[in-house]
Design a protein around this motif. Structure first.
Motif, PDB file in Angstrom:
ATOM      1  N   LEU A  62       0.812  -1.222   0.000  1.00  0.00           N
ATOM      2  CA  LEU A  62       0.000   0.000   0.000  1.00  0.00           C
ATOM      3  C   LEU A  62       0.843   1.269   0.000  1.00  0.00           C
ATOM      4  CD1 LEU A  62      -2.738  -1.065   2.584  1.00  0.00           C
ATOM      5  CD2 LEU A  62      -2.924  -1.015   0.086  1.00  0.00           C
ATOM      6  N   LEU A  63       2.157   1.116   0.067  1.00  0.00           N
ATOM      7  CA  LEU A  63       3.059   2.267   0.044  1.00  0.00           C
ATOM      8  C   LEU A  63       3.648   2.397  -1.359  1.00  0.00           C
ATOM      9  CD1 LEU A  63       4.265   4.500   1.812  1.00  0.00           C
ATOM     10  CD2 LEU A  63       6.134   2.952   2.359  1.00  0.00           C
ATOM     11  N   THR A  64       3.436   3.540  -1.970  1.00  0.00           N
ATOM     12  CA  THR A  64       3.860   3.760  -3.352  1.00  0.00           C
ATOM     13  C   THR A  64       4.920   4.852  -3.407  1.00  0.00           C
ATOM     14  OG1 THR A  64       2.175   5.438  -3.744  1.00  0.00           O
ATOM     15  CG2 THR A  64       1.565   3.142  -4.194  1.00  0.00           C
ATOM     16  N   VAL A  65       5.533   4.989  -4.577  1.00  0.00           N
ATOM     17  CA  VAL A  65       6.530   6.043  -4.785  1.00  0.00           C
ATOM     18  C   VAL A  65       5.922   7.095  -5.706  1.00  0.00           C
ATOM     19  CG1 VAL A  65       8.815   6.614  -5.665  1.00  0.00           C
ATOM     20  CG2 VAL A  65       8.443   4.450  -4.476  1.00  0.00           C
ATOM     21  N   HIS A  66       5.904   8.320  -5.232  1.00  0.00           N
ATOM     22  CA  HIS A  66       5.401   9.449  -6.014  1.00  0.00           C
ATOM     23  C   HIS A  66       6.590  10.216  -6.571  1.00  0.00           C
ATOM     24  CE1 HIS A  66       3.031  12.888  -7.185  1.00  0.00           C
ATOM     25  NE2 HIS A  66       3.757  13.683  -6.432  1.00  0.00           N
ATOM     26  N   HIS A  67       6.545  10.506  -7.868  1.00  0.00           N
ATOM     27  CA  HIS A  67       7.587  11.325  -8.501  1.00  0.00           C
ATOM     28  C   HIS A  67       7.171  12.783  -8.342  1.00  0.00           C
ATOM     29  CE1 HIS A  67       8.596   7.458 -10.304  1.00  0.00           C
ATOM     30  NE2 HIS A  67       9.784   7.969 -10.538  1.00  0.00           N
ATOM     31  N   LYS A  68       7.923  13.530  -7.591  1.00  0.00           N
ATOM     32  CA  LYS A  68       7.566  14.910  -7.267  1.00  0.00           C
ATOM     33  C   LYS A  68       7.368  15.775  -8.501  1.00  0.00           C
ATOM     34  CE  LYS A  68      10.103  14.810  -2.912  1.00  0.00           C
ATOM     35  NZ  LYS A  68      11.225  15.411  -2.171  1.00  0.00           N
ATOM     36  N   ASP A  69       8.201  15.590  -9.515  1.00  0.00           N
ATOM     37  CA  ASP A  69       8.080  16.422 -10.713  1.00  0.00           C
ATOM     38  C   ASP A  69       7.180  15.784 -11.781  1.00  0.00           C
ATOM     39  OD1 ASP A  69       9.632  14.435 -11.863  1.00  0.00           O
ATOM     40  OD2 ASP A  69      11.206  15.779 -12.558  1.00  0.00           O
ATOM     41  N   GLY A  70       6.609  14.626 -11.488  1.00  0.00           N
ATOM     42  CA  GLY A  70       5.713  13.970 -12.421  1.00  0.00           C
ATOM     43  C   GLY A  70       6.402  13.181 -13.515  1.00  0.00           C
ATOM     44  N   ASN A  71       7.730  13.201 -13.559  1.00  0.00           N
ATOM     45  CA  ASN A  71       8.487  12.505 -14.603  1.00  0.00           C
ATOM     46  C   ASN A  71       8.964  11.159 -14.075  1.00  0.00           C
ATOM     47  OD1 ASN A  71      10.223  11.593 -16.560  1.00  0.00           O
ATOM     48  ND2 ASN A  71      11.453  13.456 -16.650  1.00  0.00           N
ATOM     49  N   HIS A  72       8.330  10.090 -14.507  1.00  0.00           N
ATOM     50  CA  HIS A  72       8.692   8.749 -14.027  1.00  0.00           C
ATOM     51  C   HIS A  72      10.031   8.274 -14.561  1.00  0.00           C
ATOM     52  CE1 HIS A  72       4.170   7.907 -13.300  1.00  0.00           C
ATOM     53  NE2 HIS A  72       4.708   8.580 -12.314  1.00  0.00           N
ATOM     54  N   ASN A  73      10.561   8.957 -15.546  1.00  0.00           N
ATOM     55  CA  ASN A  73      11.866   8.579 -16.087  1.00  0.00           C
ATOM     56  C   ASN A  73      13.012   9.277 -15.368  1.00  0.00           C
ATOM     57  OD1 ASN A  73      10.842   6.861 -18.110  1.00  0.00           O
ATOM     58  ND2 ASN A  73      10.278   8.645 -19.301  1.00  0.00           N
ATOM     59  N   TYR A  74      12.701  10.262 -14.533  1.00  0.00           N
ATOM     60  CA  TYR A  74      13.743  10.971 -13.789  1.00  0.00           C
ATOM     61  C   TYR A  74      13.869  10.337 -12.417  1.00  0.00           C
ATOM     62  CZ  TYR A  74      16.340  14.680 -11.458  1.00  0.00           C
ATOM     63  OH  TYR A  74      17.282  15.370 -10.745  1.00  0.00           O
ATOM     64  N   ASN A  75      14.876   9.498 -12.261  1.00  0.00           N
ATOM     65  CA  ASN A  75      15.087   8.740 -11.028  1.00  0.00           C
ATOM     66  C   ASN A  75      16.511   8.925 -10.527  1.00  0.00           C
ATOM     67  OD1 ASN A  75      12.471   7.380 -10.822  1.00  0.00           O
ATOM     68  ND2 ASN A  75      13.066   6.465 -12.762  1.00  0.00           N
ATOM     69  N   PRO A  76      16.821  10.099  -9.969  1.00  0.00           N
ATOM     70  CA  PRO A  76      18.178  10.320  -9.480  1.00  0.00           C
ATOM     71  C   PRO A  76      18.500   9.373  -8.328  1.00  0.00           C
ATOM     72  CG  PRO A  76      16.727  12.073  -8.731  1.00  0.00           C
ATOM     73  CD  PRO A  76      15.934  11.225  -9.682  1.00  0.00           C
ATOM     74  N   PRO A  77      19.748   8.911  -8.255  1.00  0.00           N
ATOM     75  CA  PRO A  77      20.109   7.926  -7.235  1.00  0.00           C
ATOM     76  C   PRO A  77      19.962   8.428  -5.800  1.00  0.00           C
ATOM     77  CG  PRO A  77      22.040   8.593  -8.509  1.00  0.00           C
ATOM     78  CD  PRO A  77      20.852   9.236  -9.142  1.00  0.00           C
ATOM     79  N   ASP A  78      19.951   9.749  -5.613  1.00  0.00           N
ATOM     80  CA  ASP A  78      19.790  10.269  -4.247  1.00  0.00           C
ATOM     81  C   ASP A  78      18.334  10.299  -3.797  1.00  0.00           C
ATOM     82  OD1 ASP A  78      18.792  12.370  -5.739  1.00  0.00           O
ATOM     83  OD2 ASP A  78      20.044  13.904  -4.789  1.00  0.00           O
TER      84      ASP A  78
END
Length: 110
Positions: A62-78
């Motif tokens: 039930l815990l998901t990951v939200h991309h703050k900028d809406g870009n699912h392809n932007y996944n910085p390692p930090d």
């Protein structure tokens, strides 16, 4: 004059075991999309960033990951573009932007 391919000369044929080992190494090194959910859970913990609900293994789905900028392809390692949100807060986050667009007159059908 006969055609001669360029590049390194092929060595002796590989055995089945050698080929299997090469395939194993390639699969391990394969550049697949990184599992950002696992990385986000490790970085940010098993807690919803919005409501503060804590999760256990039994309800972690039930815990998901939200991309703050809406870009699912932007996944910085930090993890700076992610926040862990429970499914309810995640739905709320996305419905807010839809409502805001509607109220601002930004109709996506135009």
């Amino acid at each position: 004059m006969a055609f001669r391919p360029r590049g390194p000369r092929p060595g002796p044929p590989k055995s089945a075991e050698e080929i299997d080992e090469i395939v194993r190494k390639l699969r391990n090194e394969q550049t697949r999309p990184e599992n950002y959910r696992e990385r986000s859970l490790k970085l940010h913990g098993w807690i919803c960033a919005k409501c503060g609900r804590e999760f256990e293994l039994s309800n972690l789905h039930l815990l998901t990951v939200h991309h703050k900028d809406g870009n699912h392809n932007y996944n910085p390692p930090d993890g700076s573009n992610w926040e862990n949100l429970c499914v309810y807060c995640h739905d709320d986050e996305h419905s807010r932007s839809i409502l805001a667009d509607y109220l601002a007159g930004k109709d996506k059908k135009r």
